[in-house]
Scaffold this active site. Structure first.
Site, mmCIF file in Angstrom:
data_model
loop_
_atom_site.group_PDB
_atom_site.id
_atom_site.type_symbol
_atom_site.label_atom_id
_atom_site.label_comp_id
_atom_site.label_asym_id
_atom_site.label_seq_id
_atom_site.Cartn_x
_atom_site.Cartn_y
_atom_site.Cartn_z
ATOM 1 N N THR A 21 46.173 36.892 29.378
ATOM 2 C CA THR A 21 44.580 36.715 29.608
ATOM 3 C C THR A 21 44.199 36.697 31.052
ATOM 4 O OG1 THR A 21 44.833 34.264 29.826
ATOM 5 C CG2 THR A 21 44.345 35.113 27.726
ATOM 6 N N ASP A 22 43.028 36.916 31.308
ATOM 7 C CA ASP A 22 42.483 36.926 32.627
ATOM 8 C C ASP A 22 42.047 35.629 33.174
ATOM 9 O OD1 ASP A 22 39.992 36.425 31.455
ATOM 10 O OD2 ASP A 22 39.257 38.417 31.588
ATOM 11 N N ALA A 23 41.444 35.253 34.343
ATOM 12 C CA ALA A 23 41.043 34.138 34.800
ATOM 13 C C ALA A 23 39.969 33.265 33.757
ATOM 14 C CB ALA A 23 40.381 34.204 36.115
#
Length: 146
Positions: A21-23
């Site tokens: 995942t990203d932030a």
């Protein structure tokens, strides 16, 4: 992981981990390509072949990739990733693939990938060996419901 059921495409299940995942906790777009690569590799393995086993003679390399993103996957989602052979040529094959969330069957990402067979020693195009061709033809006919 499962083989095709009643004419359906080959499918594996994956879990979304933090590293995917990203932030914002949403799967980073390029990771869908990794998920689809895993499904193609496992599809080959289900036919009795591993990439490591083939690597001394032939390799399968992605020639072209097309992906369309519909909805995001999030941390801890369980995904079903399919790999369906839709075209089998002398030295290449085309896969249609989908990534769906298991809980609601939502289509998250779909794509088509042309995978070329090349000689391991020089990366030049290679006719798909007969046994592999037969294995891919079986996957293709299962997906078509034959």
């Amino acid at each position: 992981m499962r083989a095709p059921k009643e004419g359906g495409p080959f499918s594996i299940r994956l879990r979304v981990y933090y590293e995917d995942t990203d932030a914002g906790g949403i799967v980073y777009y390029v990771n869908y390509l990794k998920f689809m690569e895993r499904a193609r590799t496992e599809c080959l393995r289900a036919q009795g072949y591993s990439q490591a086993q083939l690597a001394s003679e032939v390799l399968f390399v992605v020639h072209s990739a097309e992906a369309r993103y519909h909805a995001p996957a999030r941390l801890d989602d369980e995904l079903a990733v399919t790999a369906e052979v839709i075209e089998l040529n002398r030295a290449s094959l085309r896969f249609r693939q989908q990534v769906r969330r298991v809980t609601d069957d939502a289509l998250l990402c779909e794509g088509q990938f042309v995978v070329a067979c090349v000689r391991a020693e020089n990366l030049k195009p290679q006719v798909i060996p007969a046994a592999l061709r037969a294995a891919f033809a079986a996957v293709q006919s299962m997906s078509a419901g034959d």
